[in-house]
Design an enzyme around this catalytic site. Structure first.
Site, PDB file in Angstrom:
ATOM      1  N   CYS B 126       0.884  -1.163   0.000  1.00 23.62           N
ATOM      2  CA  CYS B 126       0.000   0.000   0.000  1.00 23.62           C
ATOM      3  C   CYS B 126       0.918   1.207   0.000  1.00 23.62           C
ATOM      4  O   CYS B 126       1.538   1.525   1.019  1.00 23.62           O
ATOM      5  CB  CYS B 126      -0.917   0.034   1.218  1.00 23.62           C
ATOM      6  N   CYS B 129      -0.621   4.349   2.445  1.00 26.44           N
ATOM      7  CA  CYS B 129      -0.555   4.274   3.923  1.00 26.44           C
ATOM      8  C   CYS B 129      -0.192   2.845   4.312  1.00 26.44           C
ATOM      9  O   CYS B 129       0.968   2.479   4.232  1.00 26.44           O
ATOM     10  CB  CYS B 129      -1.858   4.740   4.560  1.00 26.44           C
ATOM     11  N   SER B 130      -1.180   2.056   4.717  1.00 29.21           N
ATOM     12  CA  SER B 130      -0.860   0.660   5.033  1.00 29.21           C
ATOM     13  C   SER B 130      -2.113  -0.186   4.895  1.00 29.21           C
ATOM     14  O   SER B 130      -2.371  -1.053   5.723  1.00 29.21           O
ATOM     15  CB  SER B 130      -0.282   0.545   6.447  1.00 29.21           C
ATOM     16  N   CYS B 131      -2.912   0.049   3.847  1.00 24.81           N
ATOM     17  CA  CYS B 131      -4.116  -0.744   3.603  1.00 24.81           C
ATOM     18  C   CYS B 131      -3.725  -2.222   3.505  1.00 24.81           C
ATOM     19  O   CYS B 131      -2.721  -2.565   2.869  1.00 24.81           O
ATOM     20  CB  CYS B 131      -4.791  -0.310   2.305  1.00 24.81           C
TER      21      CYS B 131
END
Lengths: 129, 241
Positions: B126, B129-131
């Site tokens: 991702c 962000c950090s999906c």
């Protein structure tokens, strides 16, 4: 801090990002707080994560999903910046907690003084038994 | 296991060791949570529901999905065509599951299952962000959230995978899937040699979290993720806020 590809950000002007400022309450915790890795090693505990981590994750989710007080994307962007600067030497999940508290203070969601007072109350409660 | 954890002659186990110390971080976590509730940013009941949800997460459903797909060609077809529907068979309901009942803002209900072949290797990131596909894969590892991984994988996937110990031949194409709020991905790796005749349980054991992200491939005998050292980026790039 100056970025390595700063000239790609517009009109040939270098983009300067201000360094985030430390918050004294959190700075004291960063300097003196004992992280889970050290505590677990000292007490012979094998759980890789502190018990409070699940509460922290739930707080982050609730802050984003319930009243949208701190949307996930904004929290993560702030976490990226703070993780690479003033909290770069803090391991996870302590770093995530510090960056969350830092962001909440910065945005006025909580006040540094009231957070300090509440921490004292919580500490008394936890150590009074 | 050391002797101190063994049962005594009455069959009792001594209690597991505990940290007998209140840390500043533990206190900070509680203080932040209590103030947020008092200020109405969320309720205690909201927090309880989210805590239950976070507790329920782990990588096992995704590992089981892959194992089932290896054993059942029809299920594999379904998984690749409709990851959300295939997830139901491993106990994950992306649409109706708690806590919100309609897909949470951070776990939107569109799962894609990316099938590797001998000539195509998928890997998930991702960049924003950090999906991460939390309902089926649990919480993301620390390295997945670092800007270092997120920025470099899309630019130099072959080199980054090599840093994870995954050296791919030049004729294998690498496809990087960039997650977003609506779409999450898991990798369906190729079934390794040496697993002929294995049961679903046996196969699921070798499908580690890292295999499902795509930075490792399943191997008989490897049932845990390798320890990863997290390095800060040498030239960090800041967000435009």
């Amino acid at each position: 801090m100056t970025t390595s590809d700063e000239n790609h950000h517009g009109a040939g002007m270098p983009r300067q990002e201000p360094e985030p400022s430390p918050i004294s309450l959190l700075e004291a915790i960063r300097r003196h707080g004992r992280v889970w890795g050290d505590l677990a090693a000292q007490y012979g505990v094998t759980n890789p994560d502190p018990p409070w981590k699940v509460n922290l994750e739930a707080t982050c989710d609730a802050l984003s999903a319930e009243a949208c007080a701190l949307p996930l994307l904004e929290r993560r962007a702030a976490e990226d910046d703070l993780s690479e600067t003033i909290y770069s030497d803090v391991p996870q999940p302590e770093r995530q907690l510090l960056t969350l508290a830092h962001t909440m203070i910065q945005r006025g969601l909580v006040d540094e003084d009231e957070l300090g007072r509440r921490m004292k109350e919580v500490y008394s409660r936890l150590t009074s038994a | 296991m050391s002797d101190k954890h063994k049962e005594d002659e009455h069959g009792h186990r001594p209690p597991a060791p505990m940290v007998d110390e209140v840390s500043d971080f533990e206190v900070l976590e509680m203080a932040v949570r209590e103030l947020a509730i008092e200020k109405g940013l969320f309720s205690a009941e909201d927090h309880r529901r989210w805590t239950e949800y976070v507790h329920s997460l782990g990588p096992l459903p995704a590992a089981r999905l892959v194992a089932k797909a290896w054993l059942d060609p029809a299920y594999k077809k379904l998984a690749v065509a409709d990851g959300v529907k295939a997830s139901l068979e491993v106990g994950v309901d992306w649409i109706n599951s708690p806590p919100t009942g309609f897909g949470t803002p951070s776990d939107y209900c569109n799962l894609r299952v990316l099938e590797d072949t001998p000539k195509v290797k998928h890997v998930v990131v991702c960049t924003l962000c950090s999906c991460y596909p939390r309902p089926i894969l649990g919480n993301s590892p620390e390295w997945y959230r670092t800007p270092n991984y997120r920025r470099r994988l899309v630019r130099w996937p072959r080199q980054v995978l090599a840093e994870f110990g995954l050296q791919l031949p030049p004729d294998v194409e690498i496809r990087v899937a960039d997650s977003n709020q609506k779409t999450r991905y898991i990798v369906l790796p190729t079934r390794p040699a040496g697993t002929e005749g294995w049961t679903e349980d046996q196969l699921a054991e070798i499908v580690t979290r890292d295999c499902l992200i795509g930075v490792a491939v399943p191997k008989p005998g490897i049932k845990a993720n390798a320890k990863r050292t997290v390095h800060p980026a040498v030239h960090p790039v800041h967000h435009d806020h």
